[in-house]
Design a protein around this motif. Structure first.
Motif, PDB file in Angstrom:
ATOM      1  N   SER A 244      60.046  50.996  88.739  1.00 43.97           N
ATOM      2  CA  SER A 244      60.651  51.074  90.264  1.00 43.97           C
ATOM      3  C   SER A 244      62.184  50.282  90.026  1.00 43.97           C
ATOM      4  N   VAL A 245      61.913  49.158  89.445  1.00 42.77           N
ATOM      5  CA  VAL A 245      63.099  48.515  89.538  1.00 42.77           C
ATOM      6  C   VAL A 245      64.501  49.140  88.749  1.00 42.77           C
ATOM      7  N   ALA A 246      63.788  49.884  87.467  1.00 42.19           N
ATOM      8  CA  ALA A 246      64.834  50.595  86.725  1.00 42.19           C
ATOM      9  C   ALA A 246      65.272  51.837  87.615  1.00 42.19           C
ATOM     10  N   VAL A 247      64.517  52.478  88.336  1.00 43.19           N
ATOM     11  CA  VAL A 247      65.098  53.343  89.352  1.00 43.19           C
ATOM     12  C   VAL A 247      66.050  52.948  90.133  1.00 43.19           C
ATOM     13  N   LEU A 248      65.837  51.974  90.885  1.00 39.47           N
ATOM     14  CA  LEU A 248      66.784  51.544  91.898  1.00 39.47           C
ATOM     15  C   LEU A 248      67.962  51.113  91.151  1.00 39.47           C
ATOM     16  N   LEU A 249      68.058  50.377  89.965  1.00 38.81           N
ATOM     17  CA  LEU A 249      69.182  49.934  89.480  1.00 38.81           C
ATOM     18  C   LEU A 249      69.947  51.053  88.935  1.00 38.81           C
ATOM     19  N   MET A 250      69.252  52.338  88.540  1.00 41.02           N
ATOM     20  CA  MET A 250      70.278  53.553  88.058  1.00 41.02           C
ATOM     21  C   MET A 250      70.488  54.186  89.318  1.00 41.02           C
TER      22      MET A 250
END
Length: 72
Positions: A19-25
């Motif tokens: 989830s954090v990776a998707v939001l950062l992308m």
């Protein structure tokens, strides 16, 4: 800790990391902007499907025409 407990703790951790990776992308790579507008042309090339010569032109420069209207 046994294997079952590690697995139960690993699943929420993996979901959080993804989830954090998707939001950062989404934050780092912005979407492309949508651009709209109007184009005016000074000249338009017209070709006929049937070879021959034009006898009469039914419209003049600056006239508004509709789709399917006979021009010449």
């Amino acid at each position: 800790m046994n294997t079952k407990t590690k697995l139960i703790l690993a699943i929420p951790a993996a979901i959080a990391i993804i989830s954090v990776a998707v939001l950062l992308m989404k934050w780092i790579i912005p979407d492309r902007p949508v651009v709209t507008g109007i184009v005016e042309a000074k000249e338009i090339d017209v070709a006929s499907k049937i070879p021959g010569r034009v006898d009469t032109v039914f419209v003049h420069e600056g006239d508004h025409v509709q789709k399917g209207q006979v021009l010449a």
